[in-house]
Motif scaffolding. Structure first.
Motif, mmCIF file in Angstrom:
data_model
loop_
_atom_site.group_PDB
_atom_site.id
_atom_site.type_symbol
_atom_site.label_atom_id
_atom_site.label_comp_id
_atom_site.label_asym_id
_atom_site.label_seq_id
_atom_site.Cartn_x
_atom_site.Cartn_y
_atom_site.Cartn_z
ATOM 1 N N THR A 209 -5.548 -2.163 19.255
ATOM 2 C CA THR A 209 -4.853 -2.536 17.502
ATOM 3 C C THR A 209 -5.371 -2.587 16.358
ATOM 4 N N TRP A 210 -5.153 -2.142 15.890
ATOM 5 C CA TRP A 210 -6.638 -2.319 14.148
ATOM 6 C C TRP A 210 -5.759 -3.075 13.426
ATOM 7 N N GLU A 211 -5.832 -4.324 12.686
ATOM 8 C CA GLU A 211 -5.609 -5.445 11.751
ATOM 9 C C GLU A 211 -6.654 -5.659 10.668
ATOM 10 N N ILE A 212 -5.536 -5.120 8.946
ATOM 11 C CA ILE A 212 -6.605 -5.146 8.216
ATOM 12 C C ILE A 212 -6.124 -6.614 7.455
ATOM 13 N N GLU A 213 -6.980 -8.053 7.061
ATOM 14 C CA GLU A 213 -6.533 -8.335 6.020
ATOM 15 C C GLU A 213 -7.571 -8.774 4.829
ATOM 16 N N PRO A 214 -6.685 -8.389 3.545
ATOM 17 C CA PRO A 214 -7.303 -8.627 2.748
ATOM 18 C C PRO A 214 -8.310 -9.958 2.556
ATOM 19 N N VAL A 215 -9.097 -10.435 1.996
ATOM 20 C CA VAL A 215 -9.932 -11.527 1.676
ATOM 21 C C VAL A 215 -10.711 -11.449 0.487
ATOM 22 N N GLY A 216 -10.632 -11.939 -1.036
ATOM 23 C CA GLY A 216 -11.262 -11.956 -2.089
ATOM 24 C C GLY A 216 -10.997 -10.431 -2.604
ATOM 25 N N ASP A 217 -12.380 -9.611 -2.404
ATOM 26 C CA ASP A 217 -12.168 -8.320 -2.593
ATOM 27 C C ASP A 217 -13.079 -7.948 -1.479
ATOM 28 N N SER A 218 -12.706 -7.935 -0.294
ATOM 29 C CA SER A 218 -13.279 -7.820 1.401
ATOM 30 C C SER A 218 -12.116 -7.474 2.096
ATOM 31 N N CYS A 219 -12.956 -7.406 2.930
ATOM 32 C CA CYS A 219 -10.966 -7.102 4.440
ATOM 33 C C CYS A 219 -12.232 -6.953 5.339
#
Length: 253
Positions: free
Chosen positions: A194-204
Motif C-alpha cells: 500500500t502506497w499512501e501520499i499525504e501533502p505536508v507543506g511543500d513536501s509529501c
C-alpha cells in the motif's frame, strides 16, 4: 538528519528501537513492560523517535501500534556508509519478526520535497520507477483489477507480478505482489503493498505498508524498501540516481 542523530544518542531510545526490531508493531503497553520508567517517560521517548521518523504509528481498531521505520537510517547509509561498506550494511534496515503464527506487516515512511502528482507519476511510470527500483520497471494499466508486472531487460527478466486492488490518484495505491526473482521468494506467495501520499507543506509524506507477509518470510521481500525509497527521494529531489551496487542490480540487464 540532525533529529535522527539526536534520537539515536539516547540509550533508552536505542533500546526502544531494539525492542521494535525484535518484535514490530507493539503497543505502548507492551513496550513499557520492558523499561523501568513511567508510562509518560516511554511516551516521551517514543515521541522523539516519531519526530525523527524512526518510529511510525498506525491505528488498528482501538490500539495504536508502533513500527520501526528504517528509512532514515538507510539515508544515513546512502550518504556516508555505502561506498565503504555496502556488502554488510545493506542489511541494516527492517529485518524484524512478529509473534509466531501471525502475518507480518512492515511500515516505511519518508518525506520527499515534491508534489503529490509528481510523486504518483514516479511510482506508476515504468521508466521513472526503473531509476530507483533496482533498475526494474513496473507495468500496469493502473486500474482496479488490472495486472501488474515488474521486470527488467525490456521485459525479458520477470521479477514480480500482482493485481491492482485500489487506485486513488494521487493519494493511495494498493496492489498485491508475488516476487519471481528466485525460487525462494516465489514460494512465499502473494503479499500486499500500500502506497499512501499525504501533502505536508511543500513536501509529501510517503508511507509504504507491506503486509500479508508470512511470519518469518524471506527478508528479500521487504528488506529492499529502504533503498528503493531512498532512491525515490534522491531522484525526485536531485534528478540523480543512487549508485550503490544494490540500487543498480538490474540496471544493466
Amino acid at each position: 538528519m540532525d533529529a535522527v542523530f539526536r534520537a539515536l544518542a539516547d540509550p533508552t531510545r536505542r533500546s526502544l528501537l531494539d525492542e521494535l526490531f525484535r518484535e514490530d508493531g507493539q503497543t505502548l503497553n507492551a513496550l513499557e513492560e520492558h523499561f523501568s520508567m513511567t508510562r509518560f517517560g516511554v511516551m516521551k521517548h517514543l515521541k522523539q523517535l516519531e519526530e525523527a521518523g524512526l518510529v511510525v504509528t498506525r491505528r488498528r481498531g482501538r490500539e495504536k501500534l508502533h513500527f520501526l521505520n528504517p528509512v532514515p537510517i538507510r539515508l544515513v547509509h546512502d550518504r556516508w556508509v555505502s561506498k565503504y561498506a555496502e556488502p554488510w550494511a545493506a542489511g541494516l534496515s527492517g529485518l524484524k519478526r512478529q509473534l509466531e503464527g501471525q502475518l507480518m506487516e512492515k511500515v516505511f515512511e519518508i518525506y520527499i520535497k515534491t508534489t503529490p502528482e509528481r510523486l504518483w507519476e514516479a511510482i506508476t511510470d515504468s521508466d521513472i520507477r526503473s531509476k530507483y527500483n533496482f533498475g526494474a520497471g513496473v507495468f500496469s494499466e493502473w486500474q482496479r483489477g488490472s495486472r501488474l508486472d515488474m521486470s527488467a531487460g525490456g521485459g525479458s527478466i520477470a521479477l514480480g507480478e500482482g493485481e491492482v486492488l485500489e487506485v486513488d490518484p494521487p493519494r493511495r495505491l494498493v496492489h498485491t505482489m508475488t516476487a519471481l526473482w528466485s525460487d525462494e521468494v516465489k514460494n512465499e506467495g502473494s503479499s500486499r503493498v500500500t502506497w499512501e501520499i499525504e501533502p505536508v507543506g511543500d513536501s509529501c509524506r510517503l508511507t509504504v505498508v507491506h503486509d500479508q507477509l508470512r511470519e518469518g518470510a524471506n527478508d528479500q521481500l521487504y528488506g529492499g524498501w529502504p533503498m528503493i525509497l531512498s532512491g525515490l527521494k534522491t531522484w525526485l529531489e536531485t534528478g540523480q540516481e543512487l549508485t550503490t551496487p544494490g540500487s543498480l542490480r538490474y540496471a544493466q540487464a
